[in-house]
Design a protein around this motif. Structure first.
Motif, PDB file in Angstrom:
ATOM      1  N   UNK B 415      50.189  42.305  27.537  1.00 40.72           N
ATOM      2  CA  UNK B 415      51.444  42.528  28.169  1.00 40.72           C
ATOM      3  C   UNK B 415      51.200  42.172  29.647  1.00 40.72           C
ATOM      4  N   UNK B 416      52.276  42.136  30.686  1.00 41.52           N
ATOM      5  CA  UNK B 416      52.044  41.681  31.978  1.00 41.52           C
ATOM      6  C   UNK B 416      51.790  42.753  32.595  1.00 41.52           C
ATOM      7  N   UNK B 417      51.191  42.655  34.058  1.00 43.58           N
ATOM      8  CA  UNK B 417      50.931  43.639  34.942  1.00 43.58           C
ATOM      9  C   UNK B 417      51.770  43.978  36.124  1.00 43.58           C
ATOM     10  N   UNK B 418      52.822  43.241  36.255  1.00 41.27           N
ATOM     11  CA  UNK B 418      53.947  43.622  37.343  1.00 41.27           C
ATOM     12  C   UNK B 418      53.952  44.744  37.657  1.00 41.27           C
ATOM     13  N   UNK B 419      53.901  45.823  36.954  1.00 41.88           N
ATOM     14  CA  UNK B 419      54.112  47.211  37.446  1.00 41.88           C
ATOM     15  C   UNK B 419      52.693  47.881  37.781  1.00 41.88           C
ATOM     16  N   UNK B 420      51.654  47.016  37.560  1.00 45.66           N
ATOM     17  CA  UNK B 420      50.291  47.620  37.672  1.00 45.66           C
ATOM     18  C   UNK B 420      49.552  47.069  38.676  1.00 45.66           C
ATOM     19  N   UNK B 421      50.299  46.458  39.903  1.00 45.91           N
ATOM     20  CA  UNK B 421      49.403  45.725  40.781  1.00 45.91           C
ATOM     21  C   UNK B 421      48.614  46.604  41.873  1.00 45.91           C
ATOM     22  N   UNK B 422      49.060  47.791  41.836  1.00 45.74           N
ATOM     23  CA  UNK B 422      48.086  48.819  42.621  1.00 45.74           C
ATOM     24  C   UNK B 422      46.596  48.774  42.260  1.00 45.74           C
ATOM     25  N   UNK B 423      46.565  48.599  41.076  1.00 44.11           N
ATOM     26  CA  UNK B 423      45.067  48.514  40.515  1.00 44.11           C
ATOM     27  C   UNK B 423      44.523  47.285  40.828  1.00 44.11           C
ATOM     28  N   UNK B 424      45.428  46.253  40.986  1.00 44.23           N
ATOM     29  CA  UNK B 424      44.368  44.825  41.560  1.00 44.23           C
ATOM     30  C   UNK B 424      44.252  44.848  42.730  1.00 44.23           C
ATOM     31  N   UNK B 425      45.205  45.870  43.587  1.00 41.07           N
ATOM     32  CA  UNK B 425      44.866  45.923  45.050  1.00 41.07           C
ATOM     33  C   UNK B 425      43.480  46.737  45.403  1.00 41.07           C
ATOM     34  N   UNK B 426      43.511  47.813  44.361  1.00 38.65           N
ATOM     35  CA  UNK B 426      42.355  48.507  44.778  1.00 38.65           C
ATOM     36  C   UNK B 426      41.063  47.718  44.295  1.00 38.65           C
ATOM     37  N   UNK B 427      41.218  46.881  43.188  1.00 42.79           N
ATOM     38  CA  UNK B 427      40.058  46.097  43.055  1.00 42.79           C
ATOM     39  C   UNK B 427      39.663  45.225  44.279  1.00 42.79           C
ATOM     40  N   UNK B 428      40.774  44.329  44.825  1.00 39.45           N
ATOM     41  CA  UNK B 428      40.493  43.320  45.826  1.00 39.45           C
ATOM     42  C   UNK B 428      39.946  44.242  47.004  1.00 39.45           C
ATOM     43  N   UNK B 429      40.202  45.455  47.044  1.00 42.22           N
ATOM     44  CA  UNK B 429      39.639  46.210  48.297  1.00 42.22           C
ATOM     45  C   UNK B 429      38.278  46.902  47.812  1.00 42.22           C
ATOM     46  N   UNK B 430      37.641  46.735  46.794  1.00 41.99           N
ATOM     47  CA  UNK B 430      36.605  47.204  46.199  1.00 41.99           C
ATOM     48  C   UNK B 430      36.763  48.849  46.347  1.00 41.99           C
ATOM     49  N   UNK B 431      37.836  49.163  45.977  1.00 48.45           N
ATOM     50  CA  UNK B 431      38.052  50.656  46.036  1.00 48.45           C
ATOM     51  C   UNK B 431      38.647  50.963  44.413  1.00 48.45           C
ATOM     52  N   UNK B 432      37.949  50.418  43.586  1.00 45.42           N
ATOM     53  CA  UNK B 432      38.418  50.670  42.132  1.00 45.42           C
ATOM     54  C   UNK B 432      36.990  51.503  41.708  1.00 45.42           C
ATOM     55  N   UNK B 433      37.008  52.734  41.287  1.00 42.54           N
ATOM     56  CA  UNK B 433      36.031  53.406  40.676  1.00 42.54           C
ATOM     57  C   UNK B 433      35.723  53.174  39.267  1.00 42.54           C
ATOM     58  N   UNK B 434      34.385  53.065  38.988  1.00 40.96           N
ATOM     59  CA  UNK B 434      33.796  53.162  37.766  1.00 40.96           C
ATOM     60  C   UNK B 434      33.349  54.496  37.374  1.00 40.96           C
ATOM     61  N   UNK B 435      33.849  54.894  36.352  1.00 44.58           N
ATOM     62  CA  UNK B 435      33.243  56.299  35.956  1.00 44.58           C
ATOM     63  C   UNK B 435      32.394  56.456  35.164  1.00 44.58           C
TER      64      UNK B 435
END
Lengths: 454, 454
Positions: B415-435
């Motif tokens: 599936x496409x990620x058009x509704x999930x771009x906030x996740x990409x944004x967090x990734x670009x900004x190094x703000x995506x947590x690994x748990x």
């Protein structure tokens, strides 16, 4: 069982673009210089556009070869499918046969990459480092970032500030494809700084963003400016849509009576329509109808005048003869941001002036009425711009129902609305405003047109 | 020139679904009753699911005919294209040959409508008025609203409250397709009211939403419950993916060495993999590898145990033998909401237990590393769930680079990620947590499993 989709193999992708200028009895007149207002020569555009595109802009050749490298990229999603809207026909209970070309399958989700890819290729050929461009809601900017990324080029995007902050999704998509996106006005250009000095809180405008992008391009070595609509070469690149559709309509065993597309600068509609319109220009299909559909909030073709005007608000770009509501006209904030341009492609305007094509304008709510009906029958949720074409199709299909005629209607379904769902939400909640025709504002803007001696 | 897409005509859409249960030496054991824990009979499921689906759930037939009415709707976007990822192979400099099935072309943008359409058809056949269902971020809910709308059925969607408020786009899409969406917990069910009485500000959970949907279905005449993954009939409906892919791989002249899909409940991966895995089960392709990829935040296959567990948090649904981290386990809030299910499809678990398929888990950032590399080469911005499959493909392609082997890898690009771009944004900004793996929390949840006598 019903066949819904007509699909071409990759090898059937067109090998040449169709240049309608070659078949027009009266081609659009040359651009005028933004300051002297004298006819421009191709070389005047060299600081702004890549050389190959300047040549295409002035070309009278009927068929222009598509470079293999461009075709190779277009194959990532092209040929795009042609659909028979059989479910929608049934829902509307119309004898009309409705077909649509679905351009939402491209990675950026619209027809825009058809020209972005070609422009990026020529920029790379010319040894450029990158492009600067402007974008409103982001459909054009995302297409150009997608394309430049594939050719290893940089892309500097000046995004209208209010969209940058309110509609982050397309900005994120641009960044995902490697774009460098800044809110406009920015402090990176003199044009931007001048505006910010006067109004630090301004929401920006497309006119300002264009000025920043052009300034950035001409003041940065290795950069040129990229434009996503209006000019001849952009419309030329979009003709792959109609050239494919011709083959697909043959597969379906039909030929259109009516062609329809939405028009801001006019490139997606022309891309579908021109390859069919040739049959009318050369006398083979004298009754073929072509309808360009604009927003009532920015009615250049239906309420503007046919005159020379600057292509941009800041008067830094070429002056073109076109239908315009005036370069200073700021349209109401309709959701179809791509239809908020004050002018229209000069070739479309010439055809309109000569009575070869038609134009009409719609208000927001009637447009979303039709888009909702389409989404519920065909599944696809389209962009607000595309929804304007769909309203015209709806009206033509209803006219067929009235008259009992089984006309063949083909329209360009130019892009998906996945980043525009806030507009649908407003519509569902009865909160979508319709704006009155702004006659007085238009007349005021038209009083500021350049005085060009013809 | 390279061929990128392998396209089938509409008439080549599969006529039958493939039921892997027919070819499994050890099929998964029957479900157990949520209260008595005794083996369930098909009739126990009558209040919950349409009859035809209950029959499919228990079927041992290898091939089950797809009704013409279902095929007719699937043709709105199927057969979906199979892509050769030639640009990505080049970017990775790998000798591996990478293919992907692109399910993002459906109007709701994922594989989910493959089963939603079938379920809506059977509900209509049974004379139902509508479905109730739950949804997290909204991928399943939007697919079901799309499908029910086409069959003139109602759709009641309980959407996890935090997603309802934070991610409005999918909610708007559901409403555009005629769905009735409420934030869960809601005041419309006893389950919802009980939760709200204790905690009026709760953000909700998928477990609560399932309980509300089941309650709504069994207490409203004409409504039944619809489920978007895990159970046999859902995986069955998804096998159109793999059946089409077999034909397309033949067109490409290749057969996969490795099959890969992301797995929350497992339906998209099984849909691609099962029709190929049959060749392994019947001994023709003993070395065929199949990899189900899960989130490290919810590692049912890689860190859970193979045991009976309730399918839902509220213990109202059937008990199934599966790999589970415990029905009470609440995973960390990773962006791949579709991979936050505590269990896994029983048929996949049986195959995993028997060593026929493999599983692996990834953390968020490594997954987005791969998705970004994919988006920049292939253009498509995929859903965070799909990105997990892409990471596994990346690792296998890199292993080929190491070994020099030119393996054929096929994955489901679900599936496409058009509704999930906030996740990409967090990734670009190094703000995506690994748990971190939550071993202690998993052990605590596993202590609450039902005691089922085998």
């Amino acid at each position: 069982m019903t066949q819904y989709k007509y699909i071409l193999e990759e090898k059937e992708l067109p090998t040449h673009w169709y240049n309608i200028i070659a078949d027009m009895k009266t081609p659009p007149p040359p651009y005028r210089h933004p300051v002297t207002l004298q006819p421009m020569k191709p070389e005047d555009l060299v600081p702004v556009f890549p050389q190959a595109l300047i040549e295409q802009e002035a070309s009278r050749e009927r068929w222009i070869e598509i470079p293999d490298e461009v075709r190779d990229v277009l194959k990532m999603w092209r040929p795009s499918p042609l659909y028979r809207a059989a479910r929608w026909e049934k829902a509307l209970d119309t004898p009309a046969k409705i077909y649509y070309k679905w351009e939402g399958v491209s990675p950026p989700g619209s027809h825009k990459p058809n020209t972005a890819v070609a422009q990026a290729y020529y920029a790379k050929q010319e040894g450029l480092e990158g492009f600067a461009t402007e974008t409103g809601a982001g459909q054009w900017g995302s297409a150009l970032c997608f394309a430049t990324q594939l050719f290893g080029l940089k892309c500097k995007v000046f995004m209208v500030a209010i969209s940058y902050h309110q509609k982050p999704y397309r900005r994120i998509a641009m960044e995902t494809w490697g774009g460098d996106v800044v809110p406009s006005p920015s402090s990176e250009t003199k044009a931007g700084r001048d505006i910010l000095a006067v109004d630090p809180e301004t929401s920006g405008s497309l006119g300002i963003a264009i000025s920043e992008a052009i300034e950035y391009a001409v003041t940065h070595d290795g950069f040129k400016y990229s434009l996503g609509s209006v000019v001849n070469f952009v419309l030329l690149h979009q003709t792959v849509i109609g050239l494919e559709a011709r083959k697909q309509m043959e597969m379906a065993g039909d030929y259109p009576d009516i062609l329809i597309g939405c028009a801001g600068g006019g490139s997606n509609a022309a891309g579908l329509i021109y390859p069919f319109l040739r049959d009318k220009l050369i006398g083979e299909k004298p009754n073929l109808r072509a309808i360009f559909v604009e927003s009532a909030a920015c009615p250049s073709m239906t309420r503007g005048i046919y005159a020379y005007d600057w292509g941009d608000t800041a008067k830094t770009g070429p002056v073109a003869k076109m239908h315009t509501v005036g370069h200073g006209f700021i349209p109401a904030p309709v959701h179809a941001g791509g239809l908020r341009y004050h002018g229209m492609a000069p070739s479309i305007c010439r055809l309109l002036e000569d009575g070869i094509v038609e134009a009409r304008a719609y208000h927001q709510n009637q447009v979303f009425d039709a888009a909702l009906s389409f989404a519920q029958a065909e599944g696809f949720i389209v962009a607000p711009e595309t929804a304007h074409a769909i309203r015209a199709v709806y009206d033509e299909a209803m006219a067929c129902k009235e008259s009992g005629e089984s006309k063949v209607i083909l329209f360009n379904c130019s892009g998906h609305g996945h980043f525009d769902l806030a507009a649908y939400d407003a519509y569902h909640r009865w909160e979508l405003p319709d704006y009155e025709f702004e006659e007085e504002k238009i007349q005021k803007a038209l009083a500021e047109l350049p005085q060009v001696a013809e």
